[in-house]
Design an enzyme around this catalytic site. Structure first.
Site, PDB file in Angstrom:
ATOM      1  CG  HIS A   1      -1.789  -0.954   1.774  1.00 19.05           C
ATOM      2  ND1 HIS A   1      -2.597  -1.325   0.230  1.00 19.05           N
ATOM      3  CD2 HIS A   1      -1.923  -2.022   2.220  1.00 19.05           C
ATOM      4  CE1 HIS A   1      -3.869  -2.022   0.353  1.00 19.05           C
ATOM      5  NE2 HIS A   1      -3.739  -2.596   1.783  1.00 19.05           N
TER       6      HIS A   1
ATOM      7  CG  HIS B   1      -6.584  -5.101   2.264  1.00 14.24           C
ATOM      8  ND1 HIS B   1      -5.772  -6.259   3.213  1.00 14.24           N
ATOM      9  CD2 HIS B   1      -7.600  -4.430   3.059  1.00 14.24           C
ATOM     10  CE1 HIS B   1      -6.698  -5.932   4.625  1.00 14.24           C
ATOM     11  NE2 HIS B   1      -8.011  -4.756   3.840  1.00 14.24           N
TER      12      HIS B   1
ATOM     13  CG  ASP C   1      -2.991  -8.678   0.721  1.00 20.54           C
ATOM     14  OD1 ASP C   1      -4.641  -7.752   1.424  1.00 20.54           O
ATOM     15  OD2 ASP C   1      -1.958  -8.634   1.965  1.00 20.54           O
TER      16      ASP C   1
ATOM     17  CG  ASP D   1      -5.604  -9.567   3.696  1.00 20.38           C
ATOM     18  OD1 ASP D   1      -5.025 -10.366   2.673  1.00 20.38           O
ATOM     19  OD2 ASP D   1      -4.782  -7.911   4.302  1.00 20.38           O
TER      20      ASP D   1
END
Length: 632
Positions: free
Chosen positions: A149, A186, A184, A272
């Site tokens: 990120h 995200h 992931d 995750d």
């Protein structure tokens, strides 16, 4: 998928490969703070499982060399790296403006050893890329990396330095094309933005989309300019299981490998997306997650495996241990060997866990529509884009160091038992408290002197350590450098590694731009506020190794580009805003990215039925946000 506990079946995929494994015993000592979901301690738990399973005997175990400032500045802005280097919990109250500017706070807190932590995990990823470049390894692993990120000028989503971008830039020294895959939960927004306008890097992200951090990754976001169709986004809904996931992953990646033919692959293995994750909402099993690693391994292309998210740490350790075994090509028993974290894995004490019975909200029709759309986009790609000949940047060398016995590990934790997850047992009584991090700290006076000295040096160079504007912008004078001249110095330090990056104005389309006012000679600042990924990429790339695209040529998925009221500048500060959500709480948050570039024209109104704002004084000329609601 079969129900056995074996990592690999027999056959070509089970053949052993040379695997370099990067691990620093100190990485588990870093602590984001009480209640924070990101726990670097999970890396130490993963390593413990690897050792007790005996997998480390089949790995080339390496301690990463810390990345230096100049290494980080190959992507990140100089002032942002300088800020990370000097900020400490004791001094953060002195840098409130800088904390806000660089998005350091709740999600990305300041903690002891922050910069050392960034150097360590970035050094492991870059080191892995170097091993692959030199042909010393077939697969390189750095579970402490994968922080996808982080942006050029700001922290985001628990990530401070984008080690993935740095590793890809290293791989591009030897490989004409690099493929990045993100599993992931995200969206891998930081990596996508960095390479949004190039055809040398393809990014493919499988992620939860909607009212979910970071709020980006629409299937319609596919790249810009030369990079059009080189960004693939696979938006998914809650509860996706192994079968549904691989009904997308395998055909899409097979087509990507056929058309793009990368020289190297970077796979971000954020855990995750596993069932039962503290912050996640997918329903993948550990075997289903590892099938992605197994599938990429079968292509026999240099492969860099990185970590990422994962907040139920006992399952993170299980997953990454299993995926390391998949990389090596060995089989693991499901019954877990005794280790110093054995109580974490009760009551079954097995490597694999059963997924939940949560509803899969991804219908067959939805999955088919996403698959068909992305395969259609891939059919528009030019097969194997060419790269012109150029001088290769100098190699990154990894000097020889004395070998360390990584089996002799400190067994303590950097945080107290009371701060661990509620459903995790207290640590074994064998574990002694770890005071190493405290003993290594400098005395307060020495630390303050060092910080003061570094701050003075930075201020002498014109760095914005406290978030104030440089003097050249506060009081424009003929004998002072302009913002563009200051930025040019930073651009020299962050030299381009990509070939033939065109130098284009930010806005140049004759039918949507106004010519500069010839009577105006003063330099004024203006801002662009937008929800467009393309515009964000342009702002981010204005000081990156990539050429900025025309902001007024954003893809159809853009929902708002601002209208203009201005005195046309010769240099300008560009600020772009995306709709974002807190990685920990899920609440909407405001965040901006800033860059500086030369502007020859300014976009007028590119939003239908959006009236232009009233003109403002030249000294305060701004482009204001169009009256269009932001979409997640």
């Amino acid at each position: 998928m079969d129900g056995s506990g074996n990592s690999l079946a027999s056959g070509p995929e089970g053949r052993s490969k040379r695997v370099a494994y990067f691990y620093d015993p100190e990485v588990g000592n870093y602590y984001y703070g009480q209640g924070h979901p990101m726990k670097p301690h999970r890396i130490r738990m993963t390593h413990s499982l690897l050792v007790h399973y005996g997998i480390h005997n089949k790995l080339e175990v390496l301690k990463p060399l810390p990345a230096k400032d100049r290494d980080l500045c190959r992507f990140h802005a100089d002032d942002y790296v300088a800020f990370l280097r000097v900020i400490t919990p004791e001094t953060q109250h002195e840098h409130l403006r800088a904390l806000k500017r660089f998005n350091v706070g709740e999600d990305c807190p300041v903690f002891d050893g922050l910069y050392s932590f960034c150097q360590t995990y970035a050094g492991g990823s870059v080191g892995g890329a170097v091993k692959l470049n030199h042909g010393h390894s077939d697969i390189a692993v750095n579970w402490s990396g994968g922080l996808h990120h982080a942006k050029k000028c700001e922290a985001s989503g628990f990530c401070y330095v984008n080690d993935i971008v740095l590793a890809i830039l290293e791989l591009l020294k030897y490989h004409a094309r690099v493929l990045y895959i993100d599993i992931d939960i995200h969206h891998g927004d930081g990596v996508e933005e960095a390479f949004y306008t190039t055809d040398r890097v393809m990014t493919v992200s499988f992620h939860k989309f909607g009212d979910y951090f970071p709020g980006t990754g629409d299937v319609r976001d596919m790249g810009h300019a030369k990079g059009k169709y080189y960004s693939l986004n696979v938006p998914l809904n809650d509860g996706i299981d192994d079968e549904s996931y691989h009904s997308l992953f395998k055909p899409i990646i097979t087509k990507v490998m056929e058309v793009f033919q990368p020289g190297a692959v970077v796979l971000q293995c954020g855990a995750d997306s596993l069932s039962g994750d503290r912050l996640g909402c997918f329903n993948l099993s550990i075997k289903g997650h590892a099938q992605c690693v197994k599938f990429m391994r079968s292509f026999n292309v240099p492969l860099l495996l990185l970590g990422g998210g994962g907040y139920t740490i006992r399952n993170v350790a299980r997953c990454w241990c299993y995926e390391t075994a998949v990389a090596v090509g060995v089989e693991l028993e499901d019954k877990m060997p005794y280790n110093e974290y054995y109580e974490y894995f009760g009551p079954d004490y097995t490597l694999h866990v059963t997924p939940s019975n949560m509803e899969n909200q991804n219908s067959a029709q939805y999955l088919e529509s996403i698959r068909n759309r992305l395969l259609e986009n891939l059919s528009n790609l030019q097969h194997v884009p060419s790269v012109p000949f150029q001088e290769r940047p100098p190699d990154t060398d990894l000097p020889e160091e004395e070998e360390e016995d990584l089996d002799t590990r400190e067994k303590g934790r950097a945080y107290s038992d009371s701060e661990s997850e509620e459903d995790e047992p207290r640590r074994s009584r064998h574990q002694s408290p770890n005071d190493a991090a405290i003993s290594r700290r400098q005395s307060p006076s020495a630390r303050d002197d060092r910080i003061k000295k570094e701050k003075e040096e930075l201020m002498d160079e014109g760095s914005d350590i406290d978030g104030d504007l440089p003097k050249a912008q506060q009081e424009p004078q003929d004998d002072q450098p302009t913002a563009m001249e200051t930025d040019a110095k930073a651009e020299e330090k962050c030299s381009s590694l990509l070939p033939d990056a065109p130098s284009a104005p930010l806005a140049s389309s004759a039918d949507t731009a106004h010519e500069p006012n010839e009577q105006s000679t003063s330099n004024t600042n203006w801002q662009l506020v937008t929800t467009s990924t393309a515009a964000t990429a342009a702002a981010m790339n204005a000081r990156s190794p990539l050429a900025p695209p025309a902001l007024n040529q954003a893809p159809p998925s853009s929902t708002a580009i601002a209208t203009a009221a201005w005195t046309p500048p010769t240099s300008a500060t560009v600020v772009a805003r995306l709709p974002r959500f807190s990685a920990s709480s899920g609440a909407p948050v405001a965040a901006t990215v800033t860059a500086t570039a030369t502007v020859t024209a300014v976009t007028s109104s590119t939003v239908a039925n959006s009236p232009a704002p009233a003109p403002v004084p030249a000294a305060l000329a701004r482009v204001t946000e169009a009256p269009t609601p932001m979409t997640p």
